[in-house]
Write an enzyme that holds these catalytic residues in place. Structure first.
Site, PDB file in Angstrom:
ATOM      1  N   ASN A 280       0.765  -1.068   0.004  1.00  9.65           N
ATOM      2  CA  ASN A 280       0.039  -0.198   0.060  1.00  9.65           C
ATOM      3  C   ASN A 280       0.707   1.188  -0.070  1.00  9.65           C
ATOM      4  O   ASN A 280       2.234   1.012   0.058  1.00  9.65           O
ATOM      5  CB  ASN A 280      -0.778  -0.076   1.263  1.00  9.65           C
ATOM      6  CG  ASN A 280      -0.162  -0.003   2.508  1.00  9.65           C
ATOM      7  OD1 ASN A 280       0.764   0.911   2.836  1.00  9.65           O
ATOM      8  ND2 ASN A 280      -0.259  -0.977   2.979  1.00  9.65           N
TER       9      ASN A 280
ATOM     10  N   ASP B  27      -3.722  -6.885   5.212  1.00  8.62           N
ATOM     11  CA  ASP B  27      -4.355  -7.665   5.738  1.00  8.62           C
ATOM     12  C   ASP B  27      -4.339  -9.258   5.186  1.00  8.62           C
ATOM     13  O   ASP B  27      -4.550 -10.123   6.016  1.00  8.62           O
ATOM     14  CB  ASP B  27      -5.993  -7.361   5.639  1.00  8.62           C
ATOM     15  CG  ASP B  27      -6.239  -6.300   6.477  1.00  8.62           C
ATOM     16  OD1 ASP B  27      -5.751  -5.888   7.575  1.00  8.62           O
ATOM     17  OD2 ASP B  27      -7.060  -5.337   6.195  1.00  8.62           O
TER      18      ASP B  27
ATOM     19  N   PRO C  83      -1.591 -12.222  10.300  1.00  7.56           N
ATOM     20  CA  PRO C  83      -1.840 -12.128  11.837  1.00  7.56           C
ATOM     21  C   PRO C  83      -2.359 -10.547  12.064  1.00  7.56           C
ATOM     22  O   PRO C  83      -1.672  -9.748  11.403  1.00  7.56           O
ATOM     23  CB  PRO C  83      -0.574 -12.365  12.415  1.00  7.56           C
ATOM     24  CG  PRO C  83       0.653 -12.171  11.211  1.00  7.56           C
ATOM     25  CD  PRO C  83      -0.030 -12.618   9.961  1.00  7.56           C
TER      26      PRO C  83
ATOM     27  N   PHE D 159      -3.975   2.869  14.878  1.00  7.00           N
ATOM     28  CA  PHE D 159      -4.605   3.901  14.088  1.00  7.00           C
ATOM     29  C   PHE D 159      -5.801   3.348  13.095  1.00  7.00           C
ATOM     30  O   PHE D 159      -5.697   2.008  12.991  1.00  7.00           O
ATOM     31  CB  PHE D 159      -3.431   4.254  13.084  1.00  7.00           C
ATOM     32  CG  PHE D 159      -2.598   5.512  13.523  1.00  7.00           C
ATOM     33  CD1 PHE D 159      -1.904   5.243  14.623  1.00  7.00           C
ATOM     34  CD2 PHE D 159      -2.537   6.507  13.011  1.00  7.00           C
ATOM     35  CE1 PHE D 159      -1.064   6.419  14.975  1.00  7.00           C
ATOM     36  CE2 PHE D 159      -2.006   7.835  13.334  1.00  7.00           C
ATOM     37  CZ  PHE D 159      -1.094   7.424  14.424  1.00  7.00           C
TER      38      PHE D 159
HETATM   39  O1  PMT Z   1       2.733   6.207   6.308  1.00  7.20           O
HETATM   40  P1  PMT Z   1       1.920   7.485   6.224  1.00  7.20           P
HETATM   41  O2  PMT Z   1       2.160   7.784   4.523  1.00  7.20           O
HETATM   42  O3  PMT Z   1       2.628   8.675   6.849  1.00  7.20           O
HETATM   43  O4  PMT Z   1       0.367   7.398   6.463  1.00  7.20           O
HETATM   44  C1  PMT Z   1       0.094   7.241   7.565  1.00  7.20           C
HETATM   45  C2  PMT Z   1      -1.038   6.058   7.714  1.00  7.20           C
HETATM   46  C3  PMT Z   1      -2.456   6.761   6.882  1.00  7.20           C
HETATM   47  C4  PMT Z   1      -0.500   4.806   7.214  1.00  7.20           C
HETATM   48  C5  PMT Z   1      -1.357   6.120   9.387  1.00  7.20           C
HETATM   49  O5  PMT Z   1      -1.907   7.221   9.845  1.00  7.20           O
HETATM   50  C6  PMT Z   1      -2.257   4.995   9.682  1.00  7.20           C
HETATM   51  O6  PMT Z   1      -3.751   5.157   9.464  1.00  7.20           O
HETATM   52  N1  PMT Z   1      -1.952   3.829  10.143  1.00  7.20           N
HETATM   53  C7  PMT Z   1      -2.959   2.619  10.085  1.00  7.20           C
HETATM   54  C8  PMT Z   1      -3.210   1.983   8.473  1.00  7.20           C
HETATM   55  C9  PMT Z   1      -3.981   0.737   8.856  1.00  7.20           C
HETATM   56  O7  PMT Z   1      -3.512  -0.345   8.660  1.00  7.20           O
HETATM   57  O8  PMT Z   1      -5.302   1.034   9.271  1.00  7.20           O
HETATM   58  P2  PMT Z   1      -6.376  -0.274   9.522  1.00  7.20           P
HETATM   59  O9  PMT Z   1      -7.467   0.325   9.982  1.00  7.20           O
HETATM   60  O10 PMT Z   1      -6.575  -1.079   8.689  1.00  7.20           O
HETATM   61  O11 PMT Z   1      -5.839  -0.948  10.890  1.00  7.20           O
HETATM   62  C10 PMT Z   1      -5.880  -0.554  12.335  1.00  7.20           C
HETATM   63  C11 PMT Z   1      -4.985  -1.251  13.246  1.00  7.20           C
HETATM   64  O12 PMT Z   1      -4.723  -2.353  13.266  1.00  7.20           O
HETATM   65  C12 PMT Z   1      -3.803  -0.072  12.829  1.00  7.20           C
HETATM   66  O13 PMT Z   1      -3.130   0.355  14.252  1.00  7.20           O
HETATM   67  C13 PMT Z   1      -2.932  -1.179  11.937  1.00  7.20           C
HETATM   68  O14 PMT Z   1      -1.493  -1.004  12.376  1.00  7.20           O
HETATM   69  C14 PMT Z   1      -3.389  -2.622  12.873  1.00  7.20           C
HETATM   70  N2  PMT Z   1      -3.298  -3.657  12.001  1.00  7.20           N
HETATM   71  C15 PMT Z   1      -3.779  -3.943  10.949  1.00  7.20           C
HETATM   72  C16 PMT Z   1      -3.754  -4.993  10.334  1.00  7.20           C
HETATM   73  C17 PMT Z   1      -2.883  -6.247  10.596  1.00  7.20           C
HETATM   74  N3  PMT Z   1      -2.840  -7.276  10.184  1.00  7.20           N
HETATM   75  N4  PMT Z   1      -1.992  -5.835  11.807  1.00  7.20           N
HETATM   76  C18 PMT Z   1      -2.242  -4.602  12.486  1.00  7.20           C
HETATM   77  O15 PMT Z   1      -1.683  -4.569  13.758  1.00  7.20           O
END
Ligand code: PMT
Length: 439
Positions: free
Chosen positions: A244, A313, A341, A360
Site C-alpha cells: 500500500n 491484511d 496475523p 490507528f
Molecule cells: O505512512 P504515512 O504515509 O504517513 O500514512 C500514515 C497512515 C495513514 C498509514 C497512518 O496514519 C495509519 O492510519 N495507519 C494505520 C493503517 C491501517 O492499517 O489501518 P487499519 O484501520 O487497517 O488497521 C487498524 C490498526 O490495526 C492499525 O493500528 C494497524 O497498524 C493495525 N493492524 C492492521 C492489520 C494487521 N494485520 N495488523 C495490525 O496490527
C-alpha cells in the site's frame, strides 16, 4: 553549508533578551556566507546592544520603530523583499505579540507582513518559557507555520540553570540554512509564487523537528515505546507483491517526537524511503509476519505500543518461487490469499506485561463507528482515526488530521497540520493517558 545563503535577503529580528549579544555573531555568520542581512531591533533590544554595532556588522541601516525610515525601508518593503525572517533572541513578550497578531514596532509589523518563512529562537527564563501562556503562544506560532527553534538547556542570565537558553549562533546558522535549502530544493516556481501570496500553510519539513518542542524535554523519560510504521510488503512471486501507499511519515514523526521527549524508542518499519530519526532503534522488516516477530521481540519490556503501520491484511497462501506466467488460455488468474496475523490485536490481548496500546484506523467511510469498533475489537486503549479518502491527509501526504477515541468516546481532534506537529499532539496525549492509566 552556507552556500545557499548567497544573496538571500534575511531579516534578523533582535529582541530585548540578554542573548541579544549573540545575535551579533549570528549576523556576522550570515553576512560572511553572502547573505544580505537587515537587522530589525525592538526598542528593548536597542537598550542592550547599540544599533550601530549591527549597522557595522550588516552594512545596512537598522530599523527599530515603524516610522524610522518611511521613504526607503518601510515594514512592508522589508517584509515583501525578504527570503526569511529569523528572530533571535525572541523574548516571551515578542512571541506573545506575534501570536496575538500585533504590529506595535518595526519587528512585529515586519513579521505580520512577511510572506516568507519566519523562524523564532526563544530565549528566556525557564519559568517564563514553561509558563502555559508562553507554551500556548508557541503552539499558536507552530500552528501558523512559524518555525520555533527550541531553546537549549543550560545556565541562564538570571543565574539559574534550565531550559530557555538561546541556541548558539552557529547552530542557528545551520537551522537557517536547513530552512532555506528546504525551500530552494523543494519549491516549484508556482510554489514560490504562492509563497509570496501568503505564508505556506505547512512549511514544517516533515521529519525535521528542530523547530518544535512543546513539552519539557524529559516528558517521556523512562518510557519504552515500540512503534510500527510504513507498509508491509507481501510477495506473490520474485517480482510482484501486495502492499500500500504508506510512506512511513506519520510513524517516523511519532518515533522522532517520542525520542526527543526522552523515551527509549524502537521503530519497527516496513520498507520506506526515510532515514531513521536520531536516537531511535530501527528494525527493518518486510512482511506482516516479520513485523509481528519483531514486535514480539521488543514488546515484553515496552510501556507503550503504537501501531501506525499499514499492515497488509492478506498475503498469498504460497509465494511462487518463479515469476508467475500469463496463461494463453485463461483470462483470469486466481491467487489464494490468507489472512495475516493482526499484530496490534495480539498486543492488545496480552495477559501479562501488556503495554498501553494505541492503534490507528485508516477509514474512508463511517469513520467514527469503524474506528470505535476497531478500538473495541483489538482491545486498544486509544485509537487514532484518519480519513484516508482525503488525499491531502493520511497516506503518503505531509499533513494529517486526526480524531482520537478511547472506550468512552472522542478524546481529541487535531486539525490538519504537518505530521510532525500532529505527532507532538499525539505523543503528549499518549504519554499523559499512559501515565494516567498506569501511574
Ligand atoms: O505512512 P504515512 O504515509 O504517513 O500514512 C500514515 C497512515 C495513514 C498509514 C497512518 O496514519 C495509519 O492510519 N495507519 C494505520 C493503517 C491501517 O492499517 O489501518 P487499519 O484501520 O487497517 O488497521 C487498524 C490498526 O490495526 C492499525 O493500528 C494497524 O497498524 C493495525 N493492524 C492492521 C492489520 C494487521 N494485520 N495488523 C495490525 O496490527
Amino acid at each position: 553549508m552556507g552556500t545557499q545563503l548567497k544573496d538571500r535577503k534575511i531579516i534578523l529580528g533582535v529582541t530585548g533578551g540578554i542573548a541579544a549579544y549573540k545575535a551579533c555573531i549570528l549576523c556576522r555568520l550570515l553576512v560572511k556566507s553572502g547573505a544580505q542581512v537587515f537587522v530589525v531591533m525592538t526598542p528593548s533590544a536597542a537598550k542592550l546592544v547599540g544599533k550601530e554595532t549591527f549597522e557595522a556588522l550588516s552594512g545596512h541601516p537598522v530599523s527599530i520603530e515603524i516610522f524610522d525610515r518611511t521613504e526607503d525601508i518601510s515594514h512592508i518593503a522589508l517584509a515583501t523583499n525578504a527570503d526569511m525572517v529569523i528572530i533571535a533572541p525572541a523574548t516571551a513578550n515578542t512571541i506573545a505579540k506575534i501570536a496575538a497578531g500585533m504590529a506595535d514596532n518595526m519587528l512585529t509589523a515586519v513579521t505580520l507582513a512577511a510572506a516568507c518563512p519566519v523562524a523564532v529562537a526563544p530565549a528566556m527564563n525557564t519559568n517564563m518559557y514553561n509558563n502555559p501562556a508562553t507554551q500556548e503562544n508557541i503552539q499558536t506560532l507552530i500552528r501558523r507555520g512559524i518555525y520555533v527553534i527550541s531553546p537549549a538547556e543550560g545556565e541562564l542570565a538570571c543565574g539559574v540553570s534550565g531550559t530557555g537558553r538561546m541556541k548558539e549562533p552557529e547552530d542557528l546558522f545551520e537551522d537557517i540554512c536547513a530552512i532555506l535549502s528546504n525551500r530552494l530544493e523543494n519549491k516549484t516556481v508556482q510554489g514560490q509564487l504562492e509563497n509570496h501570496q501568503g505564508r505556506l500553510p505547512s512549511p514544517v519539513k516533515p521529519l525535521e523537528l528542530t523547530q518544535t518542542r512543546l513539552l519539557p524535554k524529559a516528558f517521556g523519560a523512562g518510557y519504552k515505546v515500540v512503534i510500527t510504521a510504513g507498509p508491509t510488503v507481501e510477495d506473490l512471486d520474485p517480482v510482484r507483491f501486495i502492499s500500500n501507499n504508506s510512506s512511513g511519515k506519520m510513524g517516523y514523526s511519532l518515533a522522532q517526537v517520542a525520542a526527543a521527549l526522552g523515551a527509549e524508542v524502537t521503530l519497527i518499519s516496513g520498507p520506506v524511503n526515510l532515514e531513521a530519526p536520531k536516537g531511535v532503534r530501527k528494525i527493518d522488516v518486510k512482511s506482516a509476519a516479520q513485523m509481528l516477530s519483531a514486535v514480539e521481540d521488543y514488546i515484553k519490556s515496552a510501556d507503550i505500543f503504537i501501531g501506525c503501520a499499514a499492515v497488509a491484511d492478506f498475503r498469498a497462501e504460497t509465494i511462487s518461487p518463479v515469476k508467475i506466467k500469463k496463461s494463453e488460455d485463461a483470462d483470469t488468474l486466481t491467487i489464494k490469499l490468507v489472512k495475516n496475523p493482526d499484530i496490534i490485536a495480539t498486543v492488545g490481548k496480552l495477559e501479562s506485561n501488556r503495554p498501553f496500546t494505541v492503534g490507528f484506523a485508516a477509514e474512508t467511510n463511517n469513520l467514527h463507528d469503524f474506528a470505535r469498533a476497531k478500538l473495541e475489537k483489538k482491545h486498544l486503549d486509544l485509537i487514532v482515526l484518519n480519513d484516508v479518502s482525503n488525499k491531502a491527509i493520511g497516506f503518503n501526504s505531509d499533513d494529517n488530521e486526526v480524531t482520537v477515541f478511547d472506550k468512552d468516546g472522542q478524546v481529541a481532534h487535531f486539525e490538519k497540520q504537518p505530521k510532525p506537529v500532529i505527532a507532538q499532539y499525539l505523543m503528549e496525549l499518549i504519554f499523559k493517558s499512559a501515565k494516567k492509566k498506569n501511574g
